[in-house]
Motif scaffolding. Structure first.
Motif, PDB file in Angstrom:
ATOM      1  N   SER A 293       0.842  -1.189   0.000  1.00  0.00           N
ATOM      2  CA  SER A 293       0.000   0.000   0.000  1.00  0.00           C
ATOM      3  C   SER A 293       0.879   1.241   0.000  1.00  0.00           C
ATOM      4  O   SER A 293       2.065   1.199   0.354  1.00  0.00           O
ATOM      5  N   LYS A 295       0.717   3.682   2.028  1.00  0.00           N
ATOM      6  CA  LYS A 295       1.115   3.966   3.405  1.00  0.00           C
ATOM      7  C   LYS A 295       2.346   3.163   3.783  1.00  0.00           C
ATOM      8  O   LYS A 295       3.280   3.678   4.413  1.00  0.00           O
ATOM      9  N   GLN A 296       2.369   1.881   3.382  1.00  0.00           N
ATOM     10  CA  GLN A 296       3.523   1.025   3.674  1.00  0.00           C
ATOM     11  C   GLN A 296       4.777   1.525   2.932  1.00  0.00           C
ATOM     12  O   GLN A 296       5.859   1.568   3.506  1.00  0.00           O
ATOM     13  N   ALA A 298       5.383   4.585   1.825  1.00  0.00           N
ATOM     14  CA  ALA A 298       5.815   5.861   2.407  1.00  0.00           C
ATOM     15  C   ALA A 298       6.653   5.614   3.653  1.00  0.00           C
ATOM     16  O   ALA A 298       7.714   6.235   3.848  1.00  0.00           O
ATOM     17  N   HIS A 299       6.190   4.695   4.507  1.00  0.00           N
ATOM     18  CA  HIS A 299       6.909   4.397   5.737  1.00  0.00           C
ATOM     19  C   HIS A 299       8.274   3.767   5.426  1.00  0.00           C
ATOM     20  O   HIS A 299       9.286   4.097   6.076  1.00  0.00           O
ATOM     21  N   TYR A 303       8.919   8.184   5.351  1.00  0.00           N
ATOM     22  CA  TYR A 303       7.868   9.182   5.610  1.00  0.00           C
ATOM     23  C   TYR A 303       6.728   8.530   6.395  1.00  0.00           C
ATOM     24  O   TYR A 303       6.039   7.637   5.881  1.00  0.00           O
ATOM     25  N   ASP A 304       6.532   8.980   7.622  1.00  0.00           N
ATOM     26  CA  ASP A 304       5.431   8.448   8.433  1.00  0.00           C
ATOM     27  C   ASP A 304       4.100   9.078   8.048  1.00  0.00           C
ATOM     28  O   ASP A 304       3.040   8.495   8.295  1.00  0.00           O
ATOM     29  N   ASP A 305       4.144  10.263   7.447  1.00  0.00           N
ATOM     30  CA  ASP A 305       2.933  10.964   7.038  1.00  0.00           C
ATOM     31  C   ASP A 305       2.677  10.688   5.554  1.00  0.00           C
ATOM     32  O   ASP A 305       3.350  11.225   4.686  1.00  0.00           O
ATOM     33  N   GLN A 306       1.678   9.843   5.265  1.00  0.00           N
ATOM     34  CA  GLN A 306       1.387   9.474   3.875  1.00  0.00           C
ATOM     35  C   GLN A 306       0.945  10.680   3.055  1.00  0.00           C
ATOM     36  O   GLN A 306       1.287  10.797   1.882  1.00  0.00           O
ATOM     37  N   SER A 310       2.665  11.956  -0.346  1.00  0.00           N
ATOM     38  CA  SER A 310       1.936  12.078  -1.606  1.00  0.00           C
ATOM     39  C   SER A 310       2.138  13.459  -2.233  1.00  0.00           C
ATOM     40  O   SER A 310       2.333  13.577  -3.449  1.00  0.00           O
ATOM     41  N   LYS A 322      -0.818   7.531  -6.364  1.00  0.00           N
ATOM     42  CA  LYS A 322      -1.828   6.581  -6.818  1.00  0.00           C
ATOM     43  C   LYS A 322      -1.978   6.612  -8.334  1.00  0.00           C
ATOM     44  O   LYS A 322      -2.215   5.574  -8.973  1.00  0.00           O
TER      45      LYS A 322
END
Length: 336
Positions: A293, A295-296, A298-299, A303-306, A310, A322
């Motif tokens: 995903s 979010k995964q 990004a981490h 980056y903890d903040d998706q 983005s 996306k």
């Protein structure tokens, strides 16, 4: 016997040839650890420590162009001479020719303009280009040479920044002459993959040449090639965690301001922008190769903040993550 025609073909000598050892004996007695062939000529003798290796193992070689091969070496060797001579091929050959000076001097005439080349100079001749060079005195001179061909040569030379025929300067380089000798070893052994191995060594030589030229350019600009190696390795292994400029500067034993200046000079970006670019390239790679995903991803790249990830991705890449991922899926569907 070795005849004048063959010597002229290889561009190694243009003078009378009294007593000469049989060619087959010369070939069998070559020592790859040093150019030890000796022509014994009686009173007033001179020594010519030459080596030559040909793909077709024949005395004559017309420089055939191998259109069906990506990269092929036709012949290679060393010319070592302490007597004046002239090589002149007005029509050149059908293959490419690289000459790398190891000792002494040689005058190369290109487009009517003479230029003296010294150790560390190299000349690249293209197919059909006039090959004209002269040794004027009896001092010692050694150069390594190689004739090569293949449909991939223009791409290879372009990739190494050596696409233009002409004279280049690397400075004296033992690693380049050692790579030539690796090619000689392959031609001596002639195992099942000697041609592939020799072509790989030629690629290594061309890369060494490019990097040597770049090192000299760095020195001219007051930079040191490889000066940022420790910090660059650190960035590539730790890009997904917070990295400060001070931390990177300490790795190179520099002040932060000096480090930032040197980094921008060498990499074309600030350390901060370079790290962002690396993170986004790794994110794009994960989108292309996994079903993780956003979010995964990004981490994983730091980056903890998706949402921030983005926005950053879109500002740098021109597409939201996306939409980028969807474009990859569409491309895969078309290929199937």
């Amino acid at each position: 016997m070795i005849y004048a025609e063959n010597r002229r073909n290889y561009g190694q000598i243009d003078c009378p040839a009294p007593t000469i050892l049989p060619a087959e004996r010369l070939r069998r007695t070559r020592n790859a650890s040093a150019a030890q062939d000796l022509l014994r000529l009686g009173k007033g003798a001179y020594r010519m420590n030459n080596e030559s290796y040909s793909r077709n193992n024949e005395l004559t070689d017309d420089g055939a162009a191998a259109d069906g091969q990506y990269l092929q070496i036709n012949c290679t060797g060393i010319c070592a001479m302490n007597r004046s001579f002239t090589t002149y091929r007005p029509q050149g050959r059908r293959d490419y020719y690289l000459l790398f000076m190891d000792r002494g001097t040689l005058e190369v005439i290109r487009e009517g303009q003479p230029q003296v080349i010294q150790p560390g100079h190299l000349v690249i001749f293209h197919p059909g280009e006039t090959q004209w060079y002269v040794k004027h005195d009896d001092s010692e001179m050694v150069y390594y040479w190689i004739h090569f061909t293949g449909y991939g040569v223009p791409e290879v030379l372009s990739g190494c920044g050596l696409a233009a025929a002409g004279i280049y300067y690397t400075g004296p380089r033992q690693d380049i002459t050692e790579a030539f000798r690796e090619i000689f070893q392959n031609f001596i052994g002639r195992d099942s993959c000697y041609e592939t191995a020799a072509a790989a060594q030629l690629l290594a030589i061309l890369v060494r040449i490019r990097r040597s030229i770049d090192e000299l350019e760095c020195t001219r600009r007051g930079l040191i090639a490889g000066r940022l190696k420790a910090s660059l390795n650190y960035i590539h292994s730790q890009y997904n965690r917070p990295i400060s400029v001070r931390e990177l500067a300490e790795l190179e034993h520099l002040s932060p301001s000096r480090y930032c200046w040197l980094f921008r000079q060498q990499m074309g970006l600030s350390p901060h922008d370079f790290i962002i670019d690396l993170r986004l390239r790794m994110a794009a790679d994960l989108m292309a190769k996994t079903d993780l995903s956003l979010k995964q991803i990004a981490h994983m790249v730091g980056y903890d903040d998706q949402l921030y990830f983005s926005r950053l991705f879109r500002s740098k890449r021109g597409l939201a993550p996306k939409h980028y991922a969807q474009s990859l899926l569409n491309l895969m569907d078309k290929e199937q």
